[in-house]
Design a protein around this motif. Structure first.
Motif, PDB file in Angstrom:
ATOM      1  N   ARG A 105      -6.815   3.628  -2.015  1.00  0.00           N
ATOM      2  CA  ARG A 105      -6.180   2.773  -3.027  1.00  0.00           C
ATOM      3  C   ARG A 105      -4.669   2.749  -2.841  1.00  0.00           C
ATOM      4  O   ARG A 105      -4.020   1.694  -2.958  1.00  0.00           O
ATOM      5  N   SER A 106      -4.097   3.909  -2.537  1.00  0.00           N
ATOM      6  CA  SER A 106      -2.646   3.997  -2.346  1.00  0.00           C
ATOM      7  C   SER A 106      -2.198   3.171  -1.143  1.00  0.00           C
ATOM      8  O   SER A 106      -1.198   2.442  -1.210  1.00  0.00           O
ATOM      9  N   GLU A 116       0.362   0.146  -1.485  1.00  0.00           N
ATOM     10  CA  GLU A 116       1.741   0.397  -1.072  1.00  0.00           C
ATOM     11  C   GLU A 116       1.947   0.347   0.438  1.00  0.00           C
ATOM     12  O   GLU A 116       3.082   0.454   0.906  1.00  0.00           O
TER      13      GLU A 116
END
Length: 302
Positions: A26-27, A31
């Motif tokens: 998810r990170s 990002e």
């Protein structure tokens, strides 16, 4: 450049849990890949999970070379130090990594009776294990373009083998815990090791259960958490010294000087109370120190 994956190197550090892997994915999707993957030539050293996720989703990433490595053992030592600095590593994993570091350094230690190192060689490094380069120095002589420290040419640095206390301190666990982990690695059945890693049993209890025959360990694991706790309790009770017999009670009418005996017992009570208070203070200070040591590491993900 084609990046090469070594399965042994990827498995050298325990894999992320499913939840940790999902959080990392998810990170990266939100990002991007902020930290560069570390390579030794074309060999991927750090970032196996990030590399796989980036390949899966077409996420761009950067790489950087670490040119300080002279051997695969250097790579292992770097990986150990890198992961010991992360907060997400469990105490058991920290102990396992510290023991791997010890094994590597012992293998590099010259045998007794061998010739002493020549003057100016890396083996004359300080006894605290610090590397033979000036980490505060600036310029090309101290570091390369990637900021990594550089050894002088033709020198391979081998730090001295730390004591158990030093290994435990670097891993941010107690020396006693490190000894228990060493016993688990030596004597525990595979089922018991998996139970420790999953958190089904504490390190302390697992070290006790590891004293049992392998089939008894496996049976305790199969029986669940309560069975493991019961097995650990039985081992501790078997090792405990027999209770001291209480001195025979003296009938009160047989005490010649009752006031003096009362005063003596009050003195004993005061001394024991003071010892209890001192032990409470020590426990409090040790708890604070352990909490500060655990919070002192830097966070990071693979």
């Amino acid at each position: 450049m084609d990046i090469r994956i070594d399965e042994g190197l990827r498995a050298y550090i325990d894999p992320l849990t499913e939840d940790e892997h999902e959080a990392l994915e998810r990170s990266l999707l939100a990002e991007g890949c902020r930290d560069a993957l570390v390579l030794w030539g074309d060999l991927l050293v750090d970032g196996h999970n990030r590399y796989a996720i980036c390949q899966k989703h077409g996420i761009e990433f950067q790489t950087r070379q670490n040119t300080t490595f002279k051997s695969i053992e250097d790579v292992h030592l770097w990986m150990i130090e890198n992961h010991l600095g992360r907060r997400s590593v469990s105490d058991f994993q920290r102990g396992v990594l510290a023991l791997r570091k010890k094994e590597i350094l012992l293998a590099r230690t010259p045998p007794e009776g061998s010739a002493p190192p020549e003057a100016g060689s890396a083996d004359t490094a300080s006894s605290d294990g610090s590397p033979p380069w000036d980490e505060d120095a600036s310029g090309a002589a101290a570091s390369g373009a990637d900021g990594a420290p550089r050894l002088p040419p033709n020198i391979s640095w081998t730090p001295p083998v730390p004591s158990r206390q030093a290994l435990a301190r670097a891993a941010r666990i107690s020396s006693n815990t490190l000894g228990q982990i060493e016993k688990i690695q030596k004597d525990a059945a595979p089922e018991l090791v998996r139970a420790v890693k999953s958190g089904a049993i504490s390190i302390n209890a697992a070290a006790a259960v590891a004293s049992l025959p392998p089939e008894r360990q496996a049976a305790a694991v199969a029986g669940g958490k309560k069975e493991l706790q019961q097995a650990a309790r039985e081992v501790r009770q078997a090792k405990a010294p027999p209770p001291r017999e209480a001195p025979p009670e003296v009938p009160i009418e047989s005490i010649a000087d009752l006031p003096a005996e009362v005063a003596r017992l009050r003195g004993v009570l005061a001394r024991l109370t003071d010892e209890r208070d001192q032990l409470k203070k020590k426990v409090m200070h040790l708890t604070i120190a352990l909490s500060e040591a655990r919070n002192g590491g830097s966070a990071g993900d693979d």
